[in-house]
Design an enzyme around this catalytic site. Structure first.
Site, mmCIF file in Angstrom:
data_model
loop_
_atom_site.group_PDB
_atom_site.id
_atom_site.type_symbol
_atom_site.label_atom_id
_atom_site.label_comp_id
_atom_site.label_asym_id
_atom_site.label_seq_id
_atom_site.Cartn_x
_atom_site.Cartn_y
_atom_site.Cartn_z
ATOM 1 N N GLU A 196 0.852 -1.199 0.000
ATOM 2 C CA GLU A 196 0.000 0.000 0.000
ATOM 3 C C GLU A 196 0.880 1.238 0.000
ATOM 4 O O GLU A 196 1.862 1.307 0.748
ATOM 5 C CB GLU A 196 -0.900 0.072 1.246
ATOM 6 C CG GLU A 196 -2.061 -0.870 1.303
ATOM 7 C CD GLU A 196 -2.915 -0.632 2.560
ATOM 8 O OE1 GLU A 196 -2.799 0.462 3.162
ATOM 9 O OE2 GLU A 196 -3.661 -1.542 2.947
ATOM 10 N N GLU A 211 -13.579 6.006 -0.536
ATOM 11 C CA GLU A 211 -14.508 5.099 0.158
ATOM 12 C C GLU A 211 -15.256 5.852 1.253
ATOM 13 O O GLU A 211 -14.681 6.150 2.302
ATOM 14 C CB GLU A 211 -13.745 3.902 0.727
ATOM 15 C CG GLU A 211 -13.040 3.070 -0.330
ATOM 16 C CD GLU A 211 -12.127 2.031 0.278
ATOM 17 O OE1 GLU A 211 -12.640 1.029 0.815
ATOM 18 O OE2 GLU A 211 -10.892 2.226 0.235
#
Length: 410
Positions: free
Chosen positions: A282, A336
């Site tokens: 990530e 999100e």
């Protein structure tokens, strides 16, 4: 002209040709599906987080990824709708075995076999599931019980894959956060925290045995946000800056991302694992944040992700490991809206919830599904008929039948 010379080939010769073609096709498919090295295609991937109620459907996501030529994706679960949608896409996908399953999976191999039979095996080989990430950022997290069950869970997942004949094609891993390090500046000083080392070293030993990389979630954004007064923003964004010199190694770093990767390599070396590859599972930059979240804006997010994309495209290593090509998954595909925490957590997306780009780094937003499906039909329509006359399609039909039989049994 090419057709007429093939049409008159006697059937016995056609059968020989058929056998040769079938062998070639079978060899190609077997090597592609049984090669763990194919876990990562190229150097660039994206994390497909789904903690949102307004993002495009998985089928639309496949269209978006193909348009953007993104070939590697990580998800944080094994959602059936995602794995079904990715069938036939050719995109490599790493599924997540959620933290909530770790204690159960650690109990025995049979629990792991059941999970894989339910969440992985039914989608193979049509969906290219290339890895299973067991948990996420477990070591260093508050729940120490999970520290204890991580290694048994990892071992049981790997053993279960072996029992099911999948260990050679599906990699087992477990991503870590920067919280596992006691110190990472300068890179050569990096070591694992003392209380974590007792759990980390046995885990590294097992991953070394099964040849799995060390996955690290590395965020220059988080480092800059925590200390904007002392960290040069340009250094974090891959922009022109004086950089830093690691006086112990005499290595110069002109960006924080490379320094973070090398810090991981130095920590691994001190733990005794100097041959282990580091892959960034990530990294990313928030396009929006709260007032106390320094650097969180769209311009900085665009700069970081564009420069990172360019850096990965060069397929080069780091100052300490120049021959080890750096690979990274960007966080994240979408903003999100249901993620908890500060505003930045909901604004890491390369794309907005409607599928349009958050900022321009060379990707296009969602295209009409009809356009993608029509081009796919055109591709399928070519098939092998450009090679052989339609009266001899039995050659390829028989090959296809054999391939389907073998693939379905794997």
């Amino acid at each position: 002209m090419g057709h007429s010379s093939i049409v008159n080939i006697p059937k016995t010769q056609m059968e020989c040709l058929s056998s040769s073609l079938c062998f070639l096709l079978l060899f190609t498919i077997s090597t592609s599906f049984l090669n763990v090295d194919a876990t990562f295609t190229g150097t660039y991937g994206v994390n497909y987080g789904r903690l949102a109620d307004n993002i495009p459907s998985p089928h639309s996501v496949v269209t978006l990824l193909k348009a953007a030529k993104i070939k590697n994706i990580r998800i944080y679960d094994a959602a059936p709708e995602v794995l079904t949608a990715f069938k036939g896409s050719g995109i490599e996908i790493v599924v997540g075995l959620g933290t909530e399953f770790l204690k159960e999976i650690s109990i025995g191999e049979d629990r792991a076999i059941t999970w894989i039979k339910e969440n992985v095996q039914p989608y193979l080989p049509g969906t290219h599931i290339s890895g299973i990430a067991v948990g996420n950022e477990i070591l260093g997290a508050p729940d120490r019980v999970l520290w204890e069950v991580l290694l048994p869970a990892v071992k049981n997942v790997y053993s279960a894959l072996g029992q099911l004949g999948l260990a050679s094609s599906i990699e087992v891993s477990s991503p870590h956060s920067e919280a596992v390090f006691a110190n990472s500046y300068p890179p050569s000083a990096c070591i694992f925290k003392e209380d974590i080392a007792g759990y980390m070293k046995p885990l590294l030993e097992f991953f070394s045995q099964i040849k799995s990389p060390f996955y690290i979630n590395a965020y220059p954004f988080l480092a800059y946000k925590s200390d904007p007064e002392h960290i040069n923003l340009n250094y974090a964004l891959f922009k022109s800056n004086p950089g830093i010199l690691d006086t112990k190694t005499n290595l110069h770093y002109d960006n924080m991302f490379d320094a973070m990767v090398d810090a991981s390599y130095f920590a691994l070396e001190k733990a005794g694992y100097d041959k282990m590859e580091v892959i960034v599972s990530e990294t990313g930059w928030a396009s929006k944040g709260d007032q106390d979240e320094a650097g969180a804006d769209a311009q900085n997010a665009r700069t970081y992700n564009l420069n990172l994309k360019k850096r990965l495209a060069k397929k080069k290593g780091t100052p300490h490991r120049p021959k080890m090509v750096v690979k990274a998954y960007i966080f994240a595909l979408f903003n999100e809206n249901l993620k908890p925490g500060p505003t930045s957590e909901r604004n890491f997306g390369l794309f907005k919830a409607d599928g349009s780009i958050s900022y321009d780094i060379g990707f296009t937003g969602l295209v009409a599904p009809n356009a993608a499906s029509s081009s796919l039909l055109n591709y399928k329509g070519m098939g092998f008929r450009g090679w052989f006359h339609s009266s001899h399609t039995w050659v390829f039909t028989s090959c296809a039948a054999v391939l389907l039989l073998i693939l379905s049994s794997t």
